[in-house]
Write a protein that holds these residues in place. Sequence first.
Motif, PDB file in Angstrom:
ATOM      1  N   GLU A 150     -11.509   8.956 -17.829  1.00  0.00           N
ATOM      2  CA  GLU A 150     -12.505   9.016 -18.760  1.00  0.00           C
ATOM      3  C   GLU A 150     -12.786   7.859 -19.448  1.00  0.00           C
ATOM      4  O   GLU A 150     -12.326   7.587 -20.557  1.00  0.00           O
ATOM      5  N   PHE A 186     -11.603   5.345 -22.456  1.00  0.00           N
ATOM      6  CA  PHE A 186     -10.252   5.795 -22.769  1.00  0.00           C
ATOM      7  C   PHE A 186      -9.396   5.244 -21.610  1.00  0.00           C
ATOM      8  O   PHE A 186      -8.260   4.895 -21.735  1.00  0.00           O
ATOM      9  N   TYR A 219      -6.949  17.457 -19.275  1.00  0.00           N
ATOM     10  CA  TYR A 219      -6.325  17.536 -20.469  1.00  0.00           C
ATOM     11  C   TYR A 219      -5.487  18.623 -20.658  1.00  0.00           C
ATOM     12  O   TYR A 219      -4.252  18.611 -21.466  1.00  0.00           O
ATOM     13  N   ALA A 250      -4.106   8.990 -23.114  1.00  0.00           N
ATOM     14  CA  ALA A 250      -5.326   9.179 -22.596  1.00  0.00           C
ATOM     15  C   ALA A 250      -6.444   9.372 -23.421  1.00  0.00           C
ATOM     16  O   ALA A 250      -7.396  10.303 -23.207  1.00  0.00           O
ATOM     17  N   GLY A 251      -6.075   9.390 -24.671  1.00  0.00           N
ATOM     18  CA  GLY A 251      -7.030   9.514 -25.854  1.00  0.00           C
ATOM     19  C   GLY A 251      -6.921  10.979 -25.949  1.00  0.00           C
ATOM     20  O   GLY A 251      -7.695  11.940 -26.353  1.00  0.00           O
ATOM     21  N   LEU A 252      -5.674  11.629 -26.030  1.00  0.00           N
ATOM     22  CA  LEU A 252      -5.367  12.965 -26.416  1.00  0.00           C
ATOM     23  C   LEU A 252      -5.287  13.001 -27.833  1.00  0.00           C
ATOM     24  O   LEU A 252      -4.255  12.698 -28.618  1.00  0.00           O
ATOM     25  N   PHE A 253      -6.386  13.660 -28.479  1.00  0.00           N
ATOM     26  CA  PHE A 253      -6.452  13.603 -29.674  1.00  0.00           C
ATOM     27  C   PHE A 253      -5.409  14.364 -30.616  1.00  0.00           C
ATOM     28  O   PHE A 253      -4.938  15.260 -30.147  1.00  0.00           O
ATOM     29  N   ARG A 303      -1.162  20.301 -31.321  1.00  0.00           N
ATOM     30  CA  ARG A 303      -0.389  19.399 -30.333  1.00  0.00           C
ATOM     31  C   ARG A 303       0.544  18.614 -30.962  1.00  0.00           C
ATOM     32  O   ARG A 303       1.529  18.228 -30.276  1.00  0.00           O
ATOM     33  N   PRO A 342     -14.132  19.440 -21.011  1.00  0.00           N
ATOM     34  CA  PRO A 342     -12.961  19.466 -20.178  1.00  0.00           C
ATOM     35  C   PRO A 342     -11.981  20.549 -20.312  1.00  0.00           C
ATOM     36  O   PRO A 342     -11.977  20.974 -21.579  1.00  0.00           O
ATOM     37  N   GLY A 377      -9.591  20.600 -23.354  1.00  0.00           N
ATOM     38  CA  GLY A 377      -9.824  19.732 -24.187  1.00  0.00           C
ATOM     39  C   GLY A 377     -10.478  19.938 -25.685  1.00  0.00           C
ATOM     40  O   GLY A 377     -10.930  21.346 -26.041  1.00  0.00           O
ATOM     41  N   THR A 378     -10.578  19.078 -26.536  1.00  0.00           N
ATOM     42  CA  THR A 378     -11.065  19.348 -27.933  1.00  0.00           C
ATOM     43  C   THR A 378     -12.389  19.794 -27.801  1.00  0.00           C
ATOM     44  O   THR A 378     -12.615  20.805 -28.744  1.00  0.00           O
ATOM     45  N   GLU A 379     -13.348  19.578 -27.213  1.00  0.00           N
ATOM     46  CA  GLU A 379     -14.771  19.938 -26.938  1.00  0.00           C
ATOM     47  C   GLU A 379     -14.778  21.435 -26.657  1.00  0.00           C
ATOM     48  O   GLU A 379     -15.410  22.246 -27.376  1.00  0.00           O
ATOM     49  N   LEU A 387     -18.190  15.410 -24.722  1.00  0.00           N
ATOM     50  CA  LEU A 387     -17.289  14.717 -24.588  1.00  0.00           C
ATOM     51  C   LEU A 387     -17.294  13.630 -26.042  1.00  0.00           C
ATOM     52  O   LEU A 387     -17.982  13.560 -26.715  1.00  0.00           O
ATOM     53  N   PRO A 388     -16.219  12.788 -26.107  1.00  0.00           N
ATOM     54  CA  PRO A 388     -16.250  11.885 -27.272  1.00  0.00           C
ATOM     55  C   PRO A 388     -17.352  10.975 -27.057  1.00  0.00           C
ATOM     56  O   PRO A 388     -17.925  10.884 -26.068  1.00  0.00           O
TER      57      PRO A 388
HETATM   58  O1  6CS Z   1      -8.308  15.049 -26.692  1.00  0.00           O
HETATM   59  C1  6CS Z   1      -9.025  15.770 -26.211  1.00  0.00           C
HETATM   60  O2  6CS Z   1      -8.695  16.795 -25.734  1.00  0.00           O
HETATM   61  C2  6CS Z   1     -10.379  14.981 -25.803  1.00  0.00           C
HETATM   62  N1  6CS Z   1      -9.940  13.403 -25.609  1.00  0.00           N
HETATM   63  C3  6CS Z   1     -10.853  12.647 -24.775  1.00  0.00           C
HETATM   64  C4  6CS Z   1     -10.486  11.305 -24.769  1.00  0.00           C
HETATM   65  N2  6CS Z   1     -11.608  13.106 -24.126  1.00  0.00           N
HETATM   66  C5  6CS Z   1     -12.133  14.399 -24.002  1.00  0.00           C
HETATM   67  C6  6CS Z   1     -10.980  15.463 -24.579  1.00  0.00           C
HETATM   68  O3  6CS Z   1     -11.423  16.859 -24.687  1.00  0.00           O
END
Ligand code: 6CS
Length: 283
Positions: free
Chosen positions: A48, A51, A87, A104-107, A112, A156, A159-161, A198-199
């Motif tokens: 993605e 990231f 994710y 991976a940018g896993l917030f 978590r 995703p 995912g966070t969103e 997404l971000p």
């Molecule tokens: O950490 C997450 O869940 C989110 N991080 C990124 C980089 N993209 C979408 C994802 O949901």
Amino acid sequence: MTIRKFLTMAAGVAALAASVSVMPAAADDSKLEELKAQGFARVAIANEPPFTAVAADGKVSGAAPDVAREVFKRLGVADIVASISEYGAMIPGLQAGRHDVITAGLFMKPERCAAVAYSEPILCDAEAFALKKGNPLGLKSYKDIADNPDAKIGAPGGGTEEKLALEAGVPRDRVIVVPDGQSGLKMLQDGRIDVYSLPVLSINDLVSKANDPGIEVVAPVEGAPVYCDGAAFKKGDEALRDAFDVELAKLKESGEFAKIIEPYGFSAKAAMSTTREKLCAAK
Ligand code: 6CS
């Protein structure tokens, strides 16, 4: 053998067994030694941009893998080998030993942080919407989507969103799991979803490459926090995580961290102005 001799021997064996069982575990820098010998660290990514990204020739880039590659090189681990994961599957994959680390940018979020051993912060970003030009449904927040019974959001899986939409009250059947950016864009263009989330940097990258005047971006999403990721290690690999953090701190201090992530659009200052402790405690 007399009973006395047998009991003496049995006591000796028991004492030996007890001493073995209380011996300290092997020095837990063994994971780093294992990766050095292996010659690479197996990293989980999502593909993605910016990231994480995998080119047609298989070359892995993106801010998260680039930082990890540099840190591991300084730890004596020659390279990284990436595998693409959704994710929601990253942490189970890490726990099952399929990955050595998630880059991976896993917030970072409390649930978590309870499941993995995060490094200090690396990439920070707000959330964004891609939607039809003119934003016909007037969607500026996840609550706006919840309040409109016709609005469907793509996000995703795991995912966070997705979580933000569900927490805002969007019913499960209006939160559509989207495997990747291209699919999300297509679903938006075909009207199968009304908004793709997404971000900010990911949405901007996707929409700018799509070159579709019928799509616009709303960013940041009102009411959604700014998140930061870290490299996520398996619980138990804290010694490896700590070694990673030492080199990450040196990169931040020398300015090399900024040189790696800022060309991708990320802010070194944002990552350096917070900590894992603060992010893992955030509500
Ligand atoms: O950490 C997450 O869940 C989110 N991080 C990124 C980089 N993209 C979408 C994802 O949901």
